[in-house]
Design an enzyme around this catalytic site. Structure first.
Site, PDB file in Angstrom:
ATOM      1  N   VAL A 119       5.405   4.410  -2.016  1.00 44.44           N
ATOM      2  CA  VAL A 119       4.485   5.124  -1.148  1.00 44.44           C
ATOM      3  C   VAL A 119       3.553   5.966  -2.025  1.00 44.44           C
ATOM      4  CG1 VAL A 119       4.260   6.759   0.765  1.00 44.44           C
ATOM      5  CG2 VAL A 119       6.243   5.213   0.667  1.00 44.44           C
ATOM      6  N   GLU A 120       2.280   5.618  -1.985  1.00 41.04           N
ATOM      7  CA  GLU A 120       1.255   6.359  -2.723  1.00 41.04           C
ATOM      8  C   GLU A 120       0.646   7.368  -1.760  1.00 41.04           C
ATOM      9  OE1 GLU A 120      -2.988   5.417  -5.027  1.00 41.04           O
ATOM     10  OE2 GLU A 120      -1.750   3.764  -4.288  1.00 41.04           O
ATOM     11  N   LEU A 121       0.732   8.652  -2.097  1.00 45.37           N
ATOM     12  CA  LEU A 121       0.141   9.716  -1.296  1.00 45.37           C
ATOM     13  C   LEU A 121      -1.114  10.158  -2.026  1.00 45.37           C
ATOM     14  CD1 LEU A 121       3.400  11.688  -0.498  1.00 45.37           C
ATOM     15  CD2 LEU A 121       2.196  10.076   0.993  1.00 45.37           C
TER      16      LEU A 121
END
Length: 126
Positions: A119-121
């Site tokens: 998960v890239e925030l």
């Protein structure tokens, strides 16, 4: 044909309770359940959660746990998001780096959900 936007995508989880803790409690999404189907809503989008591979048909041809890699744009400055994640003692896989999103340059950090999905925030560097 012109694609307008993403409405939802599907993740298959081994453990619903851990997914709820991650997406609802860590990321602040709204968890909804309707007739045994689970989803996490954020903005005008959602992530559907399936509890077993190929639970609802049609499905992806080769459903695997932890095979997703996606980017979520956050409202707050990424540095504040990093502080919040660290306060909750959740592991960060890669610290803040510059990347290129669909609308331009973004600052991103990376975490994994309980199933191993990356998960890239991110937020834009405007």
């Amino acid at each position: 044909m012109k694609i307008k936007k993403i409405d939802h995508f599907v993740i298959t989880t081994k453990n619903l309770e851990k997914s709820i803790a991650f997406y609802k409690d860590l990321l602040g999404m709204k968890h909804v359940e309707n007739k045994g189907r689970h989803a996490f809503i954020f903005g005008n989008q959602k992530i559907n959660i399936h509890l077993k591979k190929g639970e609802f048909q049609p499905a992806a041809l080769h459903v695997e746990y932890g095979s997703q890699d996606y980017c979520l744009i956050v409202k707050e400055e990424i540095e504040l998001v990093k502080e919040e994640i660290e306060k909750k003692e959740y592991p960060i896989i890669e610290d803040i780096v510059k990347r290129h999103g669909s609308q331009g340059e973004i600052k991103s950090l990376y975490i994994r959900d309980p199933d191993g999905n990356l998960v890239e925030l991110s937020n834009y560097c405007n």
